[in-house]
Structures are given as structure tokens and as C-alpha cells.
Design a protein around this motif. Structure first.
Motif, PDB file in Angstrom:
ATOM      1  N   LYS A  21       3.194 -13.403   4.559  1.00  0.00           N
ATOM      2  CA  LYS A  21       4.586 -12.969   4.500  1.00  0.00           C
ATOM      3  C   LYS A  21       4.808 -11.885   3.458  1.00  0.00           C
ATOM      4  O   LYS A  21       5.574 -10.939   3.682  1.00  0.00           O
ATOM      5  CB  LYS A  21       5.471 -14.182   4.179  1.00  0.00           C
ATOM      6  CG  LYS A  21       6.946 -13.878   3.954  1.00  0.00           C
ATOM      7  CD  LYS A  21       7.647 -13.475   5.221  1.00  0.00           C
ATOM      8  CE  LYS A  21       9.152 -13.349   5.028  1.00  0.00           C
ATOM      9  NZ  LYS A  21       9.843 -12.884   6.218  1.00  0.00           N
ATOM     10  N   LEU A  22       4.133 -11.994   2.292  1.00  0.00           N
ATOM     11  CA  LEU A  22       4.471 -11.147   1.154  1.00  0.00           C
ATOM     12  C   LEU A  22       3.334 -10.258   0.677  1.00  0.00           C
ATOM     13  O   LEU A  22       3.548  -9.397  -0.171  1.00  0.00           O
ATOM     14  CB  LEU A  22       4.941 -12.027  -0.023  1.00  0.00           C
ATOM     15  CG  LEU A  22       6.129 -12.946   0.256  1.00  0.00           C
ATOM     16  CD1 LEU A  22       6.378 -13.852  -0.937  1.00  0.00           C
ATOM     17  CD2 LEU A  22       7.371 -12.136   0.557  1.00  0.00           C
ATOM     18  N   GLY A  23       2.127 -10.452   1.182  1.00  0.00           N
ATOM     19  CA  GLY A  23       1.005  -9.644   0.726  1.00  0.00           C
ATOM     20  C   GLY A  23       0.741  -9.846  -0.754  1.00  0.00           C
ATOM     21  O   GLY A  23       0.844 -10.960  -1.285  1.00  0.00           O
ATOM     22  N   SER A  24       0.443  -8.756  -1.454  1.00  0.00           N
ATOM     23  CA  SER A  24       0.131  -8.839  -2.880  1.00  0.00           C
ATOM     24  C   SER A  24       1.326  -9.311  -3.704  1.00  0.00           C
ATOM     25  O   SER A  24       1.173  -9.846  -4.803  1.00  0.00           O
ATOM     26  CB  SER A  24      -0.342  -7.479  -3.395  1.00  0.00           C
ATOM     27  OG  SER A  24       0.659  -6.490  -3.187  1.00  0.00           O
ATOM     28  N   ALA A  25       2.543  -9.138  -3.166  1.00  0.00           N
ATOM     29  CA  ALA A  25       3.739  -9.562  -3.891  1.00  0.00           C
ATOM     30  C   ALA A  25       3.821 -11.080  -4.023  1.00  0.00           C
ATOM     31  O   ALA A  25       4.598 -11.591  -4.841  1.00  0.00           O
ATOM     32  CB  ALA A  25       4.985  -9.038  -3.192  1.00  0.00           C
ATOM     33  N   SER A  26       3.026 -11.819  -3.256  1.00  0.00           N
ATOM     34  CA  SER A  26       3.074 -13.282  -3.323  1.00  0.00           C
ATOM     35  C   SER A  26       2.647 -13.799  -4.688  1.00  0.00           C
ATOM     36  O   SER A  26       3.023 -14.911  -5.073  1.00  0.00           O
ATOM     37  CB  SER A  26       2.186 -13.895  -2.237  1.00  0.00           C
ATOM     38  OG  SER A  26       0.820 -13.545  -2.448  1.00  0.00           O
ATOM     39  N   ASP A  59       4.005   1.035   0.637  1.00  0.00           N
ATOM     40  CA  ASP A  59       2.645   0.842   1.144  1.00  0.00           C
ATOM     41  C   ASP A  59       2.241   1.977   2.094  1.00  0.00           C
ATOM     42  O   ASP A  59       3.044   2.406   2.937  1.00  0.00           O
ATOM     43  CB  ASP A  59       2.548  -0.504   1.867  1.00  0.00           C
ATOM     44  CG  ASP A  59       1.109  -0.916   2.110  1.00  0.00           C
ATOM     45  OD1 ASP A  59       0.490  -0.364   3.046  1.00  0.00           O
ATOM     46  OD2 ASP A  59       0.618  -1.788   1.381  1.00  0.00           O
ATOM     47  N   PRO A  60       0.988   2.473   1.987  1.00  0.00           N
ATOM     48  CA  PRO A  60       0.530   3.553   2.879  1.00  0.00           C
ATOM     49  C   PRO A  60       0.574   3.186   4.361  1.00  0.00           C
ATOM     50  O   PRO A  60       0.563   4.082   5.219  1.00  0.00           O
ATOM     51  CB  PRO A  60      -0.920   3.793   2.425  1.00  0.00           C
ATOM     52  CG  PRO A  60      -0.983   3.277   1.023  1.00  0.00           C
ATOM     53  CD  PRO A  60      -0.011   2.144   0.959  1.00  0.00           C
ATOM     54  N   TRP A  61       0.641   1.896   4.667  1.00  0.00           N
ATOM     55  CA  TRP A  61       0.699   1.484   6.065  1.00  0.00           C
ATOM     56  C   TRP A  61       1.878   2.098   6.791  1.00  0.00           C
ATOM     57  O   TRP A  61       1.834   2.315   7.992  1.00  0.00           O
ATOM     58  CB  TRP A  61       0.777  -0.042   6.139  1.00  0.00           C
ATOM     59  CG  TRP A  61      -0.260  -0.657   7.026  1.00  0.00           C
ATOM     60  CD1 TRP A  61      -1.595  -0.784   6.773  1.00  0.00           C
ATOM     61  CD2 TRP A  61      -0.054  -1.215   8.326  1.00  0.00           C
ATOM     62  NE1 TRP A  61      -2.225  -1.397   7.816  1.00  0.00           N
ATOM     63  CE2 TRP A  61      -1.303  -1.675   8.782  1.00  0.00           C
ATOM     64  CE3 TRP A  61       1.065  -1.380   9.126  1.00  0.00           C
ATOM     65  CZ2 TRP A  61      -1.469  -2.283  10.017  1.00  0.00           C
ATOM     66  CZ3 TRP A  61       0.906  -1.987  10.372  1.00  0.00           C
ATOM     67  CH2 TRP A  61      -0.346  -2.430  10.803  1.00  0.00           C
ATOM     68  N   PHE A  62       2.946   2.395   6.045  1.00  0.00           N
ATOM     69  CA  PHE A  62       4.125   2.992   6.671  1.00  0.00           C
ATOM     70  C   PHE A  62       3.843   4.399   7.196  1.00  0.00           C
ATOM     71  O   PHE A  62       4.606   4.916   8.012  1.00  0.00           O
ATOM     72  CB  PHE A  62       5.296   3.028   5.685  1.00  0.00           C
ATOM     73  CG  PHE A  62       5.977   1.706   5.502  1.00  0.00           C
ATOM     74  CD1 PHE A  62       6.918   1.267   6.418  1.00  0.00           C
ATOM     75  CD2 PHE A  62       5.673   0.895   4.423  1.00  0.00           C
ATOM     76  CE1 PHE A  62       7.547   0.042   6.266  1.00  0.00           C
ATOM     77  CE2 PHE A  62       6.296  -0.332   4.260  1.00  0.00           C
ATOM     78  CZ  PHE A  62       7.232  -0.759   5.185  1.00  0.00           C
TER      79      PHE A  62
END
Length: 444
Positions: free
Chosen positions: A169-174, A348-351
């Protein structure tokens, strides 16, 4: 309101659900309020807008659901005379763990769930009951989600179940997320269940959010409000006399007595470059997750599950959402609708990936769960992106929440960043809009 004054001009920045709910309540409060909604996109709705998926199929850009406990949202829909259009159905939940897809929709299936031992399941069930009944999560804002999960659910449940779901859900922010976020998630999803074997019922409005937004437009017009779409705000200029000039649109300037901003903090800071430094810094202390989502229109269903949670590593998916496990396929022309969301930090570069790259990667992940899906069964793919969606409820989030009234007394705030101890959902959006109006109206 004092007698003898002229109309009070109120500008609402943003035509998403928050802005529309605020505008409707203000417009209905009295004819002496002249309410204008300013929306940068051609259509209203923000995250709730719909999208043309096929020539004869239009549906929501992102997935939405109504729970039976969403009393504020259901009351709001009743005020719009849309209660007869609300449909509820019993939904099922899937889990993909250890390379296998399991149903986890009943007590019996829960007891048979192989990835967890009987002792782990007992502790998980008791932990969910405890979290669902915990009324106030304020103190959890000071505790990391991981440490609280271990205390409540134990190490094995946390490592095998909760931590993978948090990462998805949160990636590294978790790593910095407070326990209040995961508590709010559990409470929203399980809080209406009064027994372990009670099945969850979810709902939607027939026709999707396009139905709600069309009715909102109609009721706003009836209440005398003005809607300016394709009108991006470029600058706010509050004046000493209390008026606020809003610049934007096709080189226009509008003057208001009050402005209500429903813009995310970074957007408000951008259009108000002269804001007091301390206030601008406070707006910047709230971080956001963005969302990249692929919508698939399919010839057939993939599973009976509304949501499939994924706990295996290496998946670029938050989960698999099969809308037609809730919405009858007949309402979508006998087609099936699947959402593949990925939440990411807003920068994030994914965007920057192309639609083709995003679709290819998320489809590859989907086929790890449903390998039988063939290309000729996919009727359409659509990619949607939003960079500022879910405020990150990190440690001490309550100290970061912006105030209702800005340092300029005529500029008020109502944004998703002000939702505390809850997930982002439209029930909370309606509640926050109501609270803003409760505070603002006595000052007019």
C-alpha cells in the motif's frame, strides 16, 4: 449575517467531492451567499471523475466503495435523493500468498487459511476485534505501525500478513507510517462486523460516481451556485480589507469575500506564494502518496473477489480490485471491470513511465495471480495517474494537519490532509466538508 449587507461572495477552489460538498452546503445556507466553484479540469469530480473506457462504457477513473457504516455519505446521498440508487451486495475477499490464491471471506475459510497457524489465526482474530472496537486512535499517531502491529497481532502475523500489505500500500513510506493509519484501515473494513462470521456488505450508486456528480451539478445550479470548469487557479492575493483576488482561468481575476481551498497543501502553497512562511512550511510538512492505476475491461471475470490482497514480495500492485464482483456485469454491458492500482510517493520516477510500460508491468503481475488471462479477453486498458492522493500519516501526523482558517482570515481550508485517524474515503470527505461549514457559517 448582519442585515443590510450585500451578497457575500464565496469562492471554492477545487471541484472534487470535498469542494462540491462544501459548495452545496454553503449555497443552501441562504440566498445572500454567492458561491462559485473553480475547477481546473473540464469536468467536476477530481478523484471521483468517470472515464470513457469504451464507446458505450463510462465508469469511475478509480475504484470506490460505500460501506454500511458510511453514515455521513449515505445521508448526503439521501439529501441528493439518490438513496434509491444505492445498491449493496455481499462481497468476498481473496489473498494471494505463497504463490497461491485463497478465499478469506468467512470464519471457516479463515480457520483453514494455510499460511497462518491456528494460534496465529486466533491472535489475528482477537486483534482485529480489539482494533475495530478502539474508538480513538490519537495516541497511535506517536507509535510506528510496525511496533503496534507486533504488540496487537504478534510477530508472525505482522511479518507474514501486515508488513507485506503495508509495503504494497505504502512502499518505502511504510517505514514511517504511524499505527493510526493501519488502525483506521482495520476499523473501517471490519468495524461494521459485530460477529466473526458476519460477511461484509459493500455498496455503490447505480451508474457510478457519474450519477452522483451529475446530481450535484444539478442541485448546485438549483441553489444558485456558479460552476467554472476549465478554470485553473494560478494565484491567490488576499487584501487588507478582507477581500481575496483569485487569478486564473483564461486570464481572469475574480474577487471574493471568503475563499475555501480544497486544494492539496503543495498546490495551495504554489498558488499563494506570498503566504506567511510558517504557514507555507506547515503545508509542506504533509507528504502525499500518488496513484498509478490501470483499468481493464475484460470479457470475463477473474475471480469472485472484490479485492485480492497480495502478500508475496515483488509485486508492483497494491491489490487487485474486481469491481464487477460488486457491480453486476449487466450494468456494464456484460463486461467485467478490474483495477490494478499502485500507490507511490508523489515524486517517484514511476510516474514518468509511459502508459505502455505501466500496463505491461502491471499485467505481468496480474498474470502471476491469474495466468489463464489471454490477450484476446482484454477489451480495453486505460491508465490513470494522480500525484497527490493519500496524505501520509506519519509519526506525529496530528501536529502536521493544517488549520481550518489560514493566517489570512478570509481564506479557509478543507483538504484531504485534514482527515485524521481515518483512511481517505468519501464518508470522511463529507464529514470534513460539514465541519468546515459549521465553523465558517457563523463568521459570515
Amino acid at each position: 449575517m448582519a442585515e443590510g449587507r450585500g451578497p457575500i461572495r464565496i469562492g471554492v477552489l477545487g471541484g472534487g467531492m470535498m469542494g462540491l460538498a462544501v459548495a452545496l452546503q454553503l449555497a443552501r445556507a441562504g440566498r445572500r451567499l454567492q458561491v462559485t466553484v473553480l475547477e481546473r479540469e473540464p469536468e467536476l469530480g477530481g478523484l471521483c471523475r468517470s472515464r470513457q473506457l469504451l464507446p458505450d462504457l463510462r465508469w469511475d477513473r478509480f475504484y470506490h466503495v460505500i460501506l454500511s457504516s458510511d453514515t455521513a455519505l449515505l445521508d448526503f446521498l439521501a439529501q441528493l435523493d439518490l438513496q434509491p440508487e444505492v445498491r449493496f451486495a455481499t462481497t468476498r475477499t481473496g489473498f494471494f500468498a505463497g504463490g497461491r490464491l485463497y478465499s478469506l471471506s468467512s470464519t471457516w475459510e479463515f480457520l483453514r487459511f494455510p499460511p497462518l497457524s491456528l494460534l496465529d489465526k486466533a491472535r489475528l482474530g482477537l486483534g482485529i476485534l480489539y482494533a475495530a472496537r478502539l474508538r480513538d486512535g490519537s495516541r497511535l499517531e506517536r507509535q510506528l505501525a510496525r511496533s503496534w502491529l507486533r504488540q496487537v497481532f504478534g510477530r508472525r502475523n505482522t511479518e507474514r500478513l501486515w508488513e507485506p500489505l503495508l509495503r504494497a500500500k505504502l512502499g518505502s513510506a511504510s517505514e514511517q507510517t504511524s499505527a493510526a493509519f493501519i488502525w483506521a484501515t482495520i476499523r473501517r473494513l471490519y468495524g461494521t462486523r459485530q460477529e466473526l462470521n458476519r460477511q461484509e456488505r459493500m455498496g455503490y450508486v447505480q451508474g457510478g460516481y457519474a450519477t452522483i456528480l451529475a446530481r450535484l451539478w444539478e442541485r448546485l445550479a438549483q441553489a444558485g451556485a456558479t460552476i467554472r470548469s476549465s478554470w485553473p487557479v494560478t494565484r491567490l492575493r488576499p487584501h487588507p480589507d478582507g477581500e481575496v483576488t483569485v487569478e486564473g482561468g483564461p486570464g481572469e481575476r475574480l474577487v471574493f469575500d471568503r475563499v475555501v481551498s480544497t486544494l492539496p497543501g503543495p498546490e495551495l502553497a504554489r498558488v499563494w506564494p506570498d503566504a506567511p512562511p510558517d504557514f507555507a512550511a506547515q503545508l509542506g510538512r504533509v507528504g502525499y502518496l500518488g496513484l498509478v492505476c490501470v483499468t481493464l475491461v475484460l470479457k470475463r471475470s477473474l475471480s469472485p473477489y472484490y479485492i485480492t490482497n497480495i502478500t508475496d514480495d515483488g509485486f508492483p500492485l497494491t491489490g487487485i480490485i474486481e469491481t464487477t464482483a460488486l457491480v453486476p456485469p449487466a450494468e456494464l454491458g456484460a463486461r467485467h471491470l478490474v483495477y490494478l492500482p499502485r500507490y507511490l510517493p508523489s515524486g517517484d520516477p514511476w510516474f514518468q513511465r509511459t502508459d505502455a510500460q505501466v500496463t505491461a508491468e502491471l499485467l505481468e503481475a496480474l498474470r502471476r495471480v491469474h495466468p489463464s488471462l489471454r490477450d484476446d479477453e482484454i477489451l480495453a486498458t486505460v491508465v490513470e495517474r494522480e500525484s497527490l492522493v493519500q496524505p501520509l500519516q506519519e509519526l506525529g501526523y496530528g501536529d502536521r494537519v493544517p488549520p481550518w482558517q489560514s493566517p489570512a482570515a478570509s481564506i479557509w481550508l478543507a483538504s484531504n490532509a485534514m482527515i485524521r485517524n481515518s483512511t481517505l474515503n468519501n464518508d470522511q470527505v463529507v464529514r470534513l466538508a460539514q465541519e468546515l461549514c459549521r465553523r465558517l457559517l457563523p463568521t459570515l
